[in-house]
Design a protein around this motif. Structure first.
Motif, PDB file in Angstrom:
ATOM      1  N   SER A 109     -52.402  -6.103 -17.351  1.00  0.00           N
ATOM      2  CA  SER A 109     -51.041  -5.857 -17.977  1.00  0.00           C
ATOM      3  C   SER A 109     -50.157  -6.608 -17.067  1.00  0.00           C
ATOM      4  O   SER A 109     -48.925  -6.472 -17.332  1.00  0.00           O
ATOM      5  CB  SER A 109     -50.761  -4.267 -18.198  1.00  0.00           C
ATOM      6  OG  SER A 109     -50.990  -3.626 -17.018  1.00  0.00           O
ATOM      7  N   LEU A 110     -50.561  -6.868 -15.835  1.00  0.00           N
ATOM      8  CA  LEU A 110     -49.687  -7.666 -15.007  1.00  0.00           C
ATOM      9  C   LEU A 110     -48.853  -9.085 -15.421  1.00  0.00           C
ATOM     10  O   LEU A 110     -48.097  -9.433 -14.726  1.00  0.00           O
ATOM     11  CB  LEU A 110     -50.392  -7.838 -13.539  1.00  0.00           C
ATOM     12  CG  LEU A 110     -50.605  -6.774 -12.809  1.00  0.00           C
ATOM     13  CD1 LEU A 110     -51.378  -7.145 -11.301  1.00  0.00           C
ATOM     14  CD2 LEU A 110     -49.381  -5.881 -12.361  1.00  0.00           C
ATOM     15  N   TYR A 111     -49.661  -9.264 -16.642  1.00  0.00           N
ATOM     16  CA  TYR A 111     -49.124 -10.668 -17.120  1.00  0.00           C
ATOM     17  C   TYR A 111     -47.791 -10.377 -17.466  1.00  0.00           C
ATOM     18  O   TYR A 111     -46.837 -11.300 -17.886  1.00  0.00           O
ATOM     19  CB  TYR A 111     -49.994 -10.981 -18.577  1.00  0.00           C
ATOM     20  CG  TYR A 111     -51.150 -11.763 -18.212  1.00  0.00           C
ATOM     21  CD1 TYR A 111     -51.253 -12.744 -17.284  1.00  0.00           C
ATOM     22  CD2 TYR A 111     -52.602 -11.287 -18.714  1.00  0.00           C
ATOM     23  CE1 TYR A 111     -52.448 -13.760 -17.073  1.00  0.00           C
ATOM     24  CE2 TYR A 111     -53.495 -11.854 -18.662  1.00  0.00           C
ATOM     25  CZ  TYR A 111     -53.650 -13.213 -17.850  1.00  0.00           C
ATOM     26  OH  TYR A 111     -54.720 -13.738 -17.478  1.00  0.00           O
ATOM     27  N   ILE A 112     -47.368  -9.206 -17.753  1.00  0.00           N
ATOM     28  CA  ILE A 112     -45.974  -8.776 -18.407  1.00  0.00           C
ATOM     29  C   ILE A 112     -44.904  -9.144 -17.222  1.00  0.00           C
ATOM     30  O   ILE A 112     -43.795  -9.125 -17.477  1.00  0.00           O
ATOM     31  CB  ILE A 112     -46.043  -7.446 -18.845  1.00  0.00           C
ATOM     32  CG1 ILE A 112     -44.701  -7.268 -19.766  1.00  0.00           C
ATOM     33  CG2 ILE A 112     -45.920  -6.183 -17.688  1.00  0.00           C
ATOM     34  CD1 ILE A 112     -45.204  -7.887 -21.030  1.00  0.00           C
ATOM     35  N   VAL A 113     -45.385  -8.852 -16.059  1.00  0.00           N
ATOM     36  CA  VAL A 113     -44.352  -9.077 -14.859  1.00  0.00           C
ATOM     37  C   VAL A 113     -43.441 -10.336 -14.770  1.00  0.00           C
ATOM     38  O   VAL A 113     -42.337 -10.371 -14.891  1.00  0.00           O
ATOM     39  CB  VAL A 113     -44.958  -8.747 -13.497  1.00  0.00           C
ATOM     40  CG1 VAL A 113     -44.026  -9.035 -12.337  1.00  0.00           C
ATOM     41  CG2 VAL A 113     -45.514  -7.558 -13.471  1.00  0.00           C
ATOM     42  N   PRO A 114     -44.404 -11.611 -15.074  1.00  0.00           N
ATOM     43  CA  PRO A 114     -43.606 -12.744 -14.986  1.00  0.00           C
ATOM     44  C   PRO A 114     -42.587 -12.929 -16.203  1.00  0.00           C
ATOM     45  O   PRO A 114     -41.481 -13.576 -16.385  1.00  0.00           O
ATOM     46  CB  PRO A 114     -44.579 -13.851 -15.079  1.00  0.00           C
ATOM     47  CG  PRO A 114     -45.870 -13.020 -14.578  1.00  0.00           C
ATOM     48  CD  PRO A 114     -45.550 -11.762 -15.042  1.00  0.00           C
ATOM     49  N   ILE A 115     -42.947 -12.245 -17.461  1.00  0.00           N
ATOM     50  CA  ILE A 115     -41.937 -12.193 -18.588  1.00  0.00           C
ATOM     51  C   ILE A 115     -40.859 -11.456 -18.286  1.00  0.00           C
ATOM     52  O   ILE A 115     -39.717 -11.812 -18.640  1.00  0.00           O
ATOM     53  CB  ILE A 115     -42.748 -11.752 -19.708  1.00  0.00           C
ATOM     54  CG1 ILE A 115     -43.921 -12.599 -20.133  1.00  0.00           C
ATOM     55  CG2 ILE A 115     -41.944 -11.505 -20.978  1.00  0.00           C
ATOM     56  CD1 ILE A 115     -44.855 -12.019 -21.240  1.00  0.00           C
ATOM     57  N   ALA A 116     -40.892 -10.287 -17.741  1.00  0.00           N
ATOM     58  CA  ALA A 116     -39.860  -9.531 -17.274  1.00  0.00           C
ATOM     59  C   ALA A 116     -38.945 -10.161 -16.313  1.00  0.00           C
ATOM     60  O   ALA A 116     -37.545 -10.421 -16.677  1.00  0.00           O
ATOM     61  CB  ALA A 116     -40.076  -8.215 -16.715  1.00  0.00           C
ATOM     62  N   LEU A 117     -39.221 -11.104 -15.504  1.00  0.00           N
ATOM     63  CA  LEU A 117     -38.492 -11.626 -14.511  1.00  0.00           C
ATOM     64  C   LEU A 117     -38.104 -12.863 -15.139  1.00  0.00           C
ATOM     65  O   LEU A 117     -37.018 -13.078 -14.946  1.00  0.00           O
ATOM     66  CB  LEU A 117     -39.320 -12.067 -13.198  1.00  0.00           C
ATOM     67  CG  LEU A 117     -39.827 -11.001 -12.191  1.00  0.00           C
ATOM     68  CD1 LEU A 117     -40.806 -11.389 -11.467  1.00  0.00           C
ATOM     69  CD2 LEU A 117     -38.651 -10.455 -11.734  1.00  0.00           C
ATOM     70  N   ALA A 118     -38.628 -13.587 -16.124  1.00  0.00           N
ATOM     71  CA  ALA A 118     -38.040 -14.656 -16.649  1.00  0.00           C
ATOM     72  C   ALA A 118     -36.960 -14.236 -17.446  1.00  0.00           C
ATOM     73  O   ALA A 118     -36.002 -15.082 -17.909  1.00  0.00           O
ATOM     74  CB  ALA A 118     -39.232 -15.254 -17.642  1.00  0.00           C
ATOM     75  N   ALA A 119     -37.030 -12.985 -18.197  1.00  0.00           N
ATOM     76  CA  ALA A 119     -35.869 -12.654 -18.952  1.00  0.00           C
ATOM     77  C   ALA A 119     -34.705 -12.548 -18.332  1.00  0.00           C
ATOM     78  O   ALA A 119     -33.325 -12.423 -19.043  1.00  0.00           O
ATOM     79  CB  ALA A 119     -36.284 -11.360 -19.895  1.00  0.00           C
ATOM     80  N   MET A 120     -34.672 -12.300 -17.012  1.00  0.00           N
ATOM     81  CA  MET A 120     -33.378 -12.167 -16.287  1.00  0.00           C
ATOM     82  C   MET A 120     -32.680 -13.440 -15.914  1.00  0.00           C
ATOM     83  O   MET A 120     -31.369 -13.363 -15.788  1.00  0.00           O
ATOM     84  CB  MET A 120     -33.698 -11.446 -15.153  1.00  0.00           C
ATOM     85  CG  MET A 120     -34.374 -10.006 -15.082  1.00  0.00           C
ATOM     86  SD  MET A 120     -34.897  -9.324 -13.407  1.00  0.00           S
ATOM     87  CE  MET A 120     -33.120  -9.363 -12.615  1.00  0.00           C
ATOM     88  N   ALA A 121     -33.250 -14.582 -16.002  1.00  0.00           N
ATOM     89  CA  ALA A 121     -32.431 -15.776 -15.616  1.00  0.00           C
ATOM     90  C   ALA A 121     -32.667 -17.003 -16.441  1.00  0.00           C
ATOM     91  O   ALA A 121     -32.044 -17.879 -16.372  1.00  0.00           O
ATOM     92  CB  ALA A 121     -33.008 -16.127 -14.125  1.00  0.00           C
ATOM     93  N   LEU A 122     -34.006 -17.203 -17.265  1.00  0.00           N
ATOM     94  CA  LEU A 122     -34.132 -18.174 -18.089  1.00  0.00           C
ATOM     95  C   LEU A 122     -33.326 -18.170 -19.440  1.00  0.00           C
ATOM     96  O   LEU A 122     -33.099 -17.181 -19.999  1.00  0.00           O
ATOM     97  CB  LEU A 122     -35.664 -18.535 -18.333  1.00  0.00           C
ATOM     98  CG  LEU A 122     -36.290 -18.399 -16.834  1.00  0.00           C
ATOM     99  CD1 LEU A 122     -37.976 -18.747 -17.093  1.00  0.00           C
ATOM    100  CD2 LEU A 122     -35.865 -19.622 -15.990  1.00  0.00           C
ATOM    101  N   SER A 123     -33.358 -19.400 -19.850  1.00  0.00           N
ATOM    102  CA  SER A 123     -32.784 -19.799 -21.349  1.00  0.00           C
ATOM    103  C   SER A 123     -33.734 -19.138 -22.249  1.00  0.00           C
ATOM    104  O   SER A 123     -35.002 -19.018 -22.009  1.00  0.00           O
ATOM    105  CB  SER A 123     -32.299 -21.081 -21.426  1.00  0.00           C
ATOM    106  OG  SER A 123     -33.597 -22.018 -21.475  1.00  0.00           O
ATOM    107  N   PRO A 124     -33.470 -19.072 -23.599  1.00  0.00           N
ATOM    108  CA  PRO A 124     -34.303 -18.361 -24.653  1.00  0.00           C
ATOM    109  C   PRO A 124     -35.682 -19.455 -24.825  1.00  0.00           C
ATOM    110  O   PRO A 124     -36.624 -19.169 -24.766  1.00  0.00           O
ATOM    111  CB  PRO A 124     -33.486 -18.353 -25.731  1.00  0.00           C
ATOM    112  CG  PRO A 124     -32.430 -18.097 -25.544  1.00  0.00           C
ATOM    113  CD  PRO A 124     -31.984 -18.830 -23.958  1.00  0.00           C
TER     114      PRO A 124
END
Length: 440
Positions: A109-124
């Protein structure tokens, strides 16, 4: 703590800031993965591919060292580059999970951590790319992986005991994974909430400043109109006074009064001309090169002409900044306003003393004005020049608001505190970087 500027808030969620956050998390990941592999191999004595796992962790450490070097370079960090960093992290995690059970590993489930971080700064668009990479990696380890130790084959008589042991290890891994996820999510949600509160505070500050500037602009417009309208009657007065002086010699009592009236009319004309000159200089940002000592002396001389009865005590540090500073007229008027307010405050306590001090640090110019009055009311101190409030009975609060607006243009700060022994100490701090060049 001062509120962050909009640029700082934006930088917190910039691709470079996200890359730096990922670099720090990568350090934590390397340490955690190294401890986990060594603990499982030597404490639990499970037959895992220790060498291959350590090689993957070493590769991640080398990549993280490269990222730290990259962040020290002046080149801009784009969103595509951040997605590439996330892809490398995901690939290394995919490799480690491939060797340790794939999707059956509780740390999947650590795969979800990069997604959570990307949602803070990256474009859709870039966020979708990060999600696609994580989903692809999960699908890979789901269908292709090396089984966990003691799961592939068991002796018939030990199958039940081994299955129980494997289940306990899986539950333990899930507990550790939950703790890691809870800490990461808690930290980032706390930081996000803190930044949202700072944004709200900054927005409130900007609204107050906009209202203050709108009031200042309205007053300035009225002042310009009044100056224009006064010029005509003043010219008429000067003409009539001149004719009366020709009819009445200066030796007569009426002639003396007419001479005084003519001098006052000339003074009014000079004030109007100075008002226009100051406004023109402010619009064109004309600055005068002065050292700190020259600037202090200039302000003191002008103030003594305005308030000759005030005892102005000047203290200039020996190590004051020797290089010339670019002084705009508005800054000089801001200092004179502080000195004038201090003189009025001292007069309330039957004192004619005002202290004027200037010093310079490596980064700032610090100017202090102290009065010997009854002290600044809390309402005025809390307003900090953002609203038109005044401690004077007949004051409009315009001077403090104008002073604070000028200081903010130089990215400085204004603070008023109760002085030791009574009175108020007003400290003005201006960054040298703003005084070396004209404010934008």
């Amino acid at each position: 703590m001062p509120s962050p500027t909009p640029s700082r808030l934006h930088a917190r969620y910039s691709p470079r800031a996200l890359a730096a956050t990922l670099a720090w998390l990568r350090v934590c990941a390397v340490v955690g993965q190294l401890v986990t592999v060594l603990g499982v191999a030597h404490l639990l004595r499970l037959p895992i591919a220790e060498g291959a796992l350590l090689a993957g962790i070493a590769a991640l450490a080398v990549f993280d060292a490269f990222v730290w070097w990259r962040l020290r370079q002046p080149w801009p960090v784009g969103e595509t580059e951040v997605v590439a960093h996330l892809a490398v992290d995901t690939c290394v995690l995919c490799y480690l999970l491939y060797l340790t059970g794939g999707a059956t590993n509780p740390f999947v489930s650590l795969y979800i951590v990069p997604i959570a971080l990307a949602a803070m700064a990256l474009s859709p668009r870039h966020l979708a790319a990060s999600v696609g990479i994580a989903c692809l990696a999960y699908f890979v380890v789901l269908i292709r992986h090396e089984p966990l130790p003691d799961v592939a084959s068991h002796a018939a008589h030990g199958a039940d005991a081994s299955a129980a042991r494997d289940f306990n290890l899986h539950v333990l891994g899930m507990a550790v994974n939950f703790a890691i996820s809870a800490v990461l999510l808690g930290f980032f949600i706390w930081r996000l909430a803190r930044d949202l509160r700072r944004r709200e505070t900054l927005a409130q500050h900007e609204r107050e400043r906009a209202l203050r500037d709108e009031g200042i602009l309205a007053i300035a417009t009225q002042a310009a109109g009044a100056a224009h309208e006064l010029n005509t009657p003043l010219s008429t007065i000067r003409t009539l006074v001149g004719e009366l002086r020709r009819e009445h010699p200066a030796t007569t009592p009426l002639g003396e009064d007419l001479a005084l009236l003519a001098g006052q009319a000339e003074r009014c004309r000079d004030i109007l001309r100075e008002l226009v000159q100051v406004g023109s200089a402010q619009l064109t940002e004309q600055a005068q090169a002065q050292t700190l000592a020259e600037f202090v002396a200039d302000c003191a001389e002008r103030f003594r002409l305005l308030r000759p009865a005030v005892n102005l005590d000047i203290a200039l540090a020996d190590a004051a900044y020797p290089a010339p500073l670019r002084i705009v007229p508005a800054l000089r008027h801001a200092i004179l306003n502080l000195l004038n307010n201090a003189a009025d405050a001292s007069a309330l306590s039957a004192s004619a003393k005002v202290e004027f001090a200037a010093n310079c640090t490596d980064a700032d110019v610090v100017i202090e004005v102290r009065d010997h009055g009854p002290g600044l009311p809390q309402a005025v101190r809390d307003a900090a020049g953002m609203r038109f409030v005044s401690a004077k009975r007949d004051g409009l609060g315009l001077g403090l608001a104008l002073t604070n607006a000028t200081i903010e243009r130089f990215h400085g700060s204004l603070r008023a505190d109760t002085a030791a022994g009574g009175g108020t100490l007003t400290r003005l701090t201006l960054p040298l970087s703003a005084l070396r060049a004209l404010p934008q």
